[in-house]
Design an enzyme around this catalytic site. Structure first.
Site, mmCIF file in Angstrom:
data_model
loop_
_atom_site.group_PDB
_atom_site.id
_atom_site.type_symbol
_atom_site.label_atom_id
_atom_site.label_comp_id
_atom_site.label_asym_id
_atom_site.label_seq_id
_atom_site.Cartn_x
_atom_site.Cartn_y
_atom_site.Cartn_z
ATOM 1 C CG HIS A 1 -1.634 -1.268 1.458
ATOM 2 N ND1 HIS A 1 -2.756 -1.662 0.778
ATOM 3 C CD2 HIS A 1 -1.323 -2.294 2.297
ATOM 4 C CE1 HIS A 1 -3.128 -2.870 1.199
ATOM 5 N NE2 HIS A 1 -2.269 -3.278 2.116
ATOM 6 C CB SER B 1 14.085 20.641 -15.033
ATOM 7 O OG SER B 1 13.272 21.799 -15.010
#
Length: 482
Positions: free
Chosen positions: A156, A286
C-alpha cells in the site's frame, strides 16, 4: 513537400529501431507482395501451369524489391483504379513483362495482403523476442548482484517487512518471463492464409487445375513451404480470421502491463532516491530546475505502454464485427493498429533494456530508510527475547507499545529521527537484552529467504526459460533513441 511539412508518427521517426521500422515500411510491404506473387507462380508452374515460363519467373525474381519509382507509379495508378493490389499488379507487370499475364493468377487480393500481414506478425515477434531476452538476462544479473542487499518493502506504499533489492527485481523478471512465454506461443501459432481464393473455397484454383483437388491442396502446401511456414490455416474466408490479430496483440498488450509496472516502480524508487535509471553526464533534467534528474526513460515506458495496452482493443473490436467471409471495415484500422503495436512494443523493450543496463543503486539511502523503520518492526523480536530471559510477555508488550508511540510522536509531530532504540537502551526494564540489540536489529535477519529465493529463481527458473535462446544474449551497449 518536405517531410518537415507533414505529420510523421514519432513511433517511426523518433523512437523505433531501424529493423522494426523497415519491417512495416512501404517498401517491405510491397516487396513482400512481389515475393508472394513470385512463389505462387513457382508453385503453379511446378504443378503444370504451362503459361508460366522460366523467363517469367526470372523477371519476377529479378525485380522482387520494389523501387521508389515503382511505388510512385503504383500510387498514381491507384488514384485511377482505386485498388492498391491491382495497381501493383499493373506496375509489376510493366517491370516484368514476360510475367505480366500470369501475376496474381487465380488469387484474390488477400492472397498478398493477408499472407504479407502474417509474415509481418511472425517477423515482428522475431525482432521483439531477442530484445526481451536481453532485458530478462540483464535484469537477472542485477538481481543476483543485489540478492543480499536488504531494502524496505512496501505494501500500500506503506513500510512493510524487509525484502532485498534482488528479490524485488525477481518480481519484474517473473512477469517478463510470462511475456516471453506468451510471445513464443503466439509466434508458434502463426500460420499462412495460403492460397484459398475469393471466399476461402479455392474455387478459382480448382478451375485453374481443371477440377484436380489434389493439385489444389499441393499448391497450398507448396506455397506455405516456399514461404518458410509450417502450415496454412485450414479454414479461411476471404481473409484469415482476425482473431489471429487478437492472439498476437494480446501478448503485446500484456507486455505493456509488465513494462508499465516496472517503470512505475523505478519512478517511485527514484523519488525515494534508492534506485535510479541511467542519467547521462550531459543530460538535462529540467529547463528551469537545473538540479533535477527526472526519470524520463521510465516515464517514456509508462507513456507508450499505456498506448500499447489500448491497441489490443482495436484488434478485439475488429475481430468481433467481421461479417461472414469478409468486410472491409477491418482494413484501415489494421493498417494503423498492427504496425503501431509492434513499433510501440519495440520502443518499450529498447528503452527498458537501456534502463536495466544502467540501474544505479544507493545503499546508504536504503540503509538510512531501513534504520528509520526497522526499530518498529523489531519490537516483536524484543518481546520474544525478553520472554526468553524470563520476562512477562504482556508486560513487555505494554512497555514496547508506550515507547513506540513516544518515538512515533517525535517522528511525526516534531520531525525528528526514530529514537525508539535509544529509548529501549535507556530503559532499565530492557537491560537483559541490551547486549543483544545489535543482533536483534541486523537487517539481514529480517529478509527471510529472499536471497535464496532470488538465486534459485535466476539460476533455475530464468535459466530454463532462456534455454535455447542463448544466441540472442548480447553484451552490446543499449542505446536510447532521442
Amino acid at each position: 513537400m518536405s517531410t518537415h511539412d507533414k505529420y510523421l508518427t514519432p513511433l517511426s521517426s523518433r523512437y523505433a529501431s531501424k529493423e522494426m521500422s523497415e519491417l512495416f515500411s512501404t517498401r517491405t510491404r510491397y516487396s513482400t507482395w512481389r515475393k508472394l506473387w513470385y512463389n505462387l507462380a513457382i508453385a503453379e508452374k511446378e504443378l503444370g501451369i504451362k503459361a508460366i515460363t522460366d523467363e517469367a519467373l526470372e523477371q519476377l525474381k529479378a525485380n522482387m524489391i520494389v523501387t521508389d519509382q515503382e511505388i510512385e507509379d503504383a500510387t498514381k495508378q491507384e488514384a485511377i483504379v482505386r485498388h492498391d493490389v491491382m495497381s501493383h499488379v499493373h506496375v509489376y507487370g510493366i517491370t516484368a513483362p514476360a510475367a505480366a499475364g500470369i501475376i496474381h493468377l487465380g488469387a484474390t487480393s488477400c492472397f498478398v495482403t493477408d499472407n504479407a500481414d502474417l509474415i509481418f506478425l511472425r517477423d515482428g515477434i522475431d525482432i521483439l523476442i531477442p530484445k526481451l531476452v536481453n532485458v530478462i538476462n540483464r535484469l537477472s544479473d542485477f538481481a543476483l548482484k543485489h540478492k543480499d542487499l536488504p531494502v524496505l518493502g512496501w505494501t500500500h506504499f506503506q513500510p512493510a517487512q524487509l525484502t532485498t533489492v534482488g528479490k524485488r527485481a525477481t518480481l519484474w523478471i517473473q512477469e517478463l518471463l510470462w511475456d516471453l512465454r506468451n510471445l513464443r506461443r503466439a509466434r508458434a501459432d502463426i500460420g499462412l492464409r495460403g492460397v484459398k481464393g475469393t471466399t476461402g473455397t479455392q474455387a478459382s484454383f480448382l478451375t485453374l487445375f481443371n477440377g484436380d483437388h489434389d493439385k489444389v491442396e499441393q499448391l497450398d502446401e507448396r506455397v506455405v513451404e516456399l514461404l518458410g511456414f509450417d502450415y496454412a490455416y485450414p479454414c479461411t474466408g476471404q481473409t484469415y480470421s482476425r482473431k489471429i490479430d487478437v492472439d498476437v496483440l494480446a501478448p503485446l498488450a500484456s507486455l505493456g502491463c509488465t513494462a508499465h509496472k516496472f517503470a512505475t516502480d523505478i519512478r517511485l524508487l527514484a523519488n525515494l532516491k534508492e534506485i535510479e535509471e541511467p542519467f547521462e553526464s550531459t543530460q538535462i533534467g529540467s529547463s528551469a530546475m537545473a538540479y533535477k534528474r527526472n526519470p524520463m526513460r521510465s516515464e517514456r515506458v509508462c507513456s507508450l505502454s499505456r498506448h500499447l495496452q489500448s491497441l489490443f482493443q482495436d484488434a478485439a473490436s475488429t475481430a468481433s464485427v467481421q461479417w461472414f467471409e469478409r468486410t472491409l471495415d477491418d482494413s484501415a484500422i489494421r493498417r494503423v493498429s498492427i504496425p503501431s503495436a509492434f513499433l510501440t512494443a519495440d520502443i518499450v523493450l529498447s528503452t527498458m533494456l537501456n534502463i536495466v543496463s544502467g540501474l544505479v543503486v544507493y545503499p546508504k539511502v536504503i540503509e538510512r530508510r531501513i534504520n528509520s523503520e526497522l526499530p518498529f518492526m523489531a519490537t516483536e523480536n524484543f518481546i520474544m527475547a525478553m520472554v526468553q530471559k524470563g520476562g512477562d510477555r504482556q508486560e513487555c508488550h505494554e512497555k514496547v507499545r508506550v515507547l513506540s508511540h513516544q518515538a512515533a510522536k517525535v517522528v511525526k509531530e516534531e520531525g525528528g529521527d526514530n529514537d525508539l532504540i535509544e529509548r529501549v537502551k535507556n530503559d532499565p526494564y530492557f537491560a537483559p537484552i541490551h547486549a543483544e540489540l545489535a543482533t536483534l536489529l541486523d537487517p539481514s535477519t529480517f529478509v527471510g529467504r529472499a536471497p535464496e529465493q532470488t538465486e534459485k529463481f535466476v539460476k533455475k527458473t530464468v535459466a530454463e526459460a532462456l534455454k535455447g535462446l542463448e544466441q540472442h544474449i548480447s553484451s552490446q551497449e543499449a542505446q536510447l533513441s532521442v
